[in-house]
Design a protein around this motif. Sequence first.
Motif, PDB file in Angstrom:
ATOM      1  N   ASP A 212       0.826  -1.198   0.000  1.00 31.19           N
ATOM      2  CA  ASP A 212       0.000   0.000   0.000  1.00 31.19           C
ATOM      3  C   ASP A 212       0.864   1.253   0.000  1.00 31.19           C
ATOM      4  O   ASP A 212       1.938   1.274   0.616  1.00 31.19           O
ATOM      5  CB  ASP A 212      -0.905   0.021   1.241  1.00 31.19           C
ATOM      6  CG  ASP A 212      -2.132  -0.850   1.058  1.00 31.19           C
ATOM      7  OD1 ASP A 212      -2.466  -1.171  -0.088  1.00 31.19           O
ATOM      8  OD2 ASP A 212      -2.760  -1.216   2.076  1.00 31.19           O
ATOM      9  N   HIS A 220      -5.382   3.823   6.788  1.00 33.24           N
ATOM     10  CA  HIS A 220      -6.052   2.560   7.086  1.00 33.24           C
ATOM     11  C   HIS A 220      -5.624   2.017   8.439  1.00 33.24           C
ATOM     12  O   HIS A 220      -6.456   1.457   9.179  1.00 33.24           O
ATOM     13  CB  HIS A 220      -5.756   1.538   5.985  1.00 33.24           C
ATOM     14  CG  HIS A 220      -6.537   1.768   4.736  1.00 33.24           C
ATOM     15  ND1 HIS A 220      -6.423   0.960   3.621  1.00 33.24           N
ATOM     16  CD2 HIS A 220      -7.463   2.712   4.414  1.00 33.24           C
ATOM     17  CE1 HIS A 220      -7.243   1.394   2.674  1.00 33.24           C
ATOM     18  NE2 HIS A 220      -7.873   2.462   3.130  1.00 33.24           N
ATOM     19  N   SER A 223      -7.442   4.029  10.982  1.00 30.11           N
ATOM     20  CA  SER A 223      -8.865   3.727  10.939  1.00 30.11           C
ATOM     21  C   SER A 223      -9.176   2.387  11.586  1.00 30.11           C
ATOM     22  O   SER A 223     -10.192   2.244  12.278  1.00 30.11           O
ATOM     23  CB  SER A 223      -9.355   3.729   9.489  1.00 30.11           C
ATOM     24  OG  SER A 223      -9.150   4.991   8.889  1.00 30.11           O
ATOM     25  N   THR A 231     -11.189   5.974   4.910  1.00 31.37           N
ATOM     26  CA  THR A 231     -10.256   5.561   3.864  1.00 31.37           C
ATOM     27  C   THR A 231     -10.112   6.673   2.842  1.00 31.37           C
ATOM     28  O   THR A 231     -11.089   7.379   2.539  1.00 31.37           O
ATOM     29  CB  THR A 231     -10.751   4.275   3.163  1.00 31.37           C
ATOM     30  OG1 THR A 231      -9.896   3.960   2.066  1.00 31.37           O
ATOM     31  CG2 THR A 231     -12.172   4.424   2.680  1.00 31.37           C
ATOM     32  N   ALA A 236     -12.328   0.712   0.675  1.00 34.13           N
ATOM     33  CA  ALA A 236     -11.147   0.076   1.243  1.00 34.13           C
ATOM     34  C   ALA A 236     -10.774  -1.191   0.481  1.00 34.13           C
ATOM     35  O   ALA A 236      -9.616  -1.633   0.539  1.00 34.13           O
ATOM     36  CB  ALA A 236     -11.381  -0.256   2.717  1.00 34.13           C
ATOM     37  N   ALA A 239      -7.630  -1.263  -1.969  1.00 32.16           N
ATOM     38  CA  ALA A 239      -6.251  -1.185  -1.489  1.00 32.16           C
ATOM     39  C   ALA A 239      -5.376  -2.183  -2.229  1.00 32.16           C
ATOM     40  O   ALA A 239      -5.793  -3.313  -2.533  1.00 32.16           O
ATOM     41  CB  ALA A 239      -6.189  -1.452   0.010  1.00 32.16           C
ATOM     42  N   GLU A 246      -5.608  -7.525   4.145  1.00 32.30           N
ATOM     43  CA  GLU A 246      -6.811  -7.778   4.937  1.00 32.30           C
ATOM     44  C   GLU A 246      -6.541  -8.790   6.045  1.00 32.30           C
ATOM     45  O   GLU A 246      -7.084  -8.655   7.155  1.00 32.30           O
ATOM     46  CB  GLU A 246      -7.926  -8.276   4.027  1.00 32.30           C
ATOM     47  CG  GLU A 246      -8.439  -7.222   3.057  1.00 32.30           C
ATOM     48  CD  GLU A 246      -9.528  -7.754   2.158  1.00 32.30           C
ATOM     49  OE1 GLU A 246      -9.816  -8.983   2.245  1.00 32.30           O
ATOM     50  OE2 GLU A 246     -10.093  -6.979   1.372  1.00 32.30           O
ATOM     51  N   PHE A 334     -15.061  -1.870   6.869  1.00 32.32           N
ATOM     52  CA  PHE A 334     -14.297  -2.082   5.643  1.00 32.32           C
ATOM     53  C   PHE A 334     -14.860  -3.291   4.897  1.00 32.32           C
ATOM     54  O   PHE A 334     -15.127  -4.329   5.486  1.00 32.32           O
ATOM     55  CB  PHE A 334     -12.820  -2.318   5.958  1.00 32.32           C
ATOM     56  CG  PHE A 334     -12.053  -1.047   6.204  1.00 32.32           C
ATOM     57  CD1 PHE A 334     -12.603   0.183   5.922  1.00 32.32           C
ATOM     58  CD2 PHE A 334     -10.771  -1.082   6.710  1.00 32.32           C
ATOM     59  CE1 PHE A 334     -11.904   1.356   6.138  1.00 32.32           C
ATOM     60  CE2 PHE A 334     -10.055   0.070   6.942  1.00 32.32           C
ATOM     61  CZ  PHE A 334     -10.623   1.296   6.654  1.00 32.32           C
TER      62      PHE A 334
END
Length: 504
Positions: A212, A220, A223, A231, A236, A239, A246, A334
């Motif tokens: 990223d 992120h 968050s 985001t 999201a 990404a 994830e 997300f």
Amino acid sequence: MWARITRQPLFLLLTGIAAMAMLVPAVHGFLLGRALEGRAFLYSALLGILAVVLVSIARDGSARRRSEMGDLLGLFAAMSVLPLFLALPFYEALRTTSFLNAYAEMVSSLTTTGAAFFQAERLSDTLHLWRGMVGWMGGALIWVAAAAILAPLNLGGFEVTASAEPGQSDQLHGRHERIDPQRRIIRATKALLPIYSGLTFALWLMLTVIGDPPLVSLIHAMSIMASSGITPLASASQAESGVAGEAISALFMLFALSRLTFSSDTITTTRRGLHEDPEFRLGILIVLAVPLGLFLRHWVGSYAADEEQNLLQALGALWGGLYTTLSFLTTTGFESVEWETARNWSGLPTPGLIFLGLAMVGGGVATTAGGVKLLRVWALYLNGLREMDRLVHPSSVGRSQGMSRRIRRQGAFIAWIFFMMFALSLTLFTMIFAGFGSDLETALTLAIAGLSTTGPLVQIAPDEAVNLAALAPMAKLTFAAAMVLGRLEMLAFVALFAGQLLRR
């Protein structure tokens, strides 16, 4: 000098912290060549610091008795009044919106709701950074306030296990009466802020290494730790880190399922491990059960389409359900990169009602997650089991002892009162939004998104995404009120304003 600072009211200290935090996007704006945005944040920071210094000098020497209710009032002011100051540089830097939209955006960020009033491409990187920072500071404030303000007053979920009434101290917290509330806040900040910052930095580093961009991974990371769902991307799921990002993010979302995952400063039971913590076990059960149910539902749909042999697509659908369920249970919101795969795999519509239910359940007590909270659900579950036993064996005697009996009886009673207050608040806000012109689906989504502090619901749960910027001005203020109420919870408002009336 430090003693003078610590003597200032909580709201004044938070205003000073917010003013100094504006220097970060100011420097960021100047480095990117956006002098207008840099000046907006710089001038706002200087104005805020000057105002805080003048007010602190004016009240220097005044001695007032501090109380937990005063700090609770300061927390309410921070959620509702402080966004007026936070929105000032945002409004001046954007220049193409109303101050009401900027204020609602800051309320959404500070309460960790994360409902976006602006399209992602409309905001610059500096403004996205400020949104993420405000959400991150709001999460840190909730972490500290849970231990230093809500726990001594038996609010925020602690009323389920406490022996005193909500808004009052019990014997467990009797020692806090000899400590100045401001000192307790400072002590909790010193203990929790390094953990909060360290976890955020670790997640930021991992997401950046995976692929990223630094700014996206930073926002992120902030968050996820604050469960704000903010985001800088349109979603999201776009990404670049993909499923690997994830998977790492899901590990950090577990901190929103139970306070025991990062601290034992507010434990009100004898349980000391995650394997004995009812919140964490119930949260894991929901995270596993709901995706499996969706997976079986999708599997039946795909069987009818003769696609049951596509193993990779099936695993992608299962992961999409797992991650999205965990995200909405922790009120982060997300959406998984594989969620679209899960939908297309069976061709069935989006189960938006499930997301609304997950957000209403929420995460753990004293975490950044919103909703009803898992501990209250657990208390109602225990009480329901006992009542079913009594239907079969009316003369039976409960086997639970100590704190478990307390949760099953008085705790379940208070949890039921809170649930009814939540339901009444949900009904009231739904009616208000409907009165402002929204249809029933939109009004219900807005009410649940605000009260559960899960802003991304407005984009994912309904068939058509809700355009928050197109709402009527009074509807925006109502949504802001719902977010503040959902963050502090109705019991805190009852304890605060009922106490004020009784003292008068």
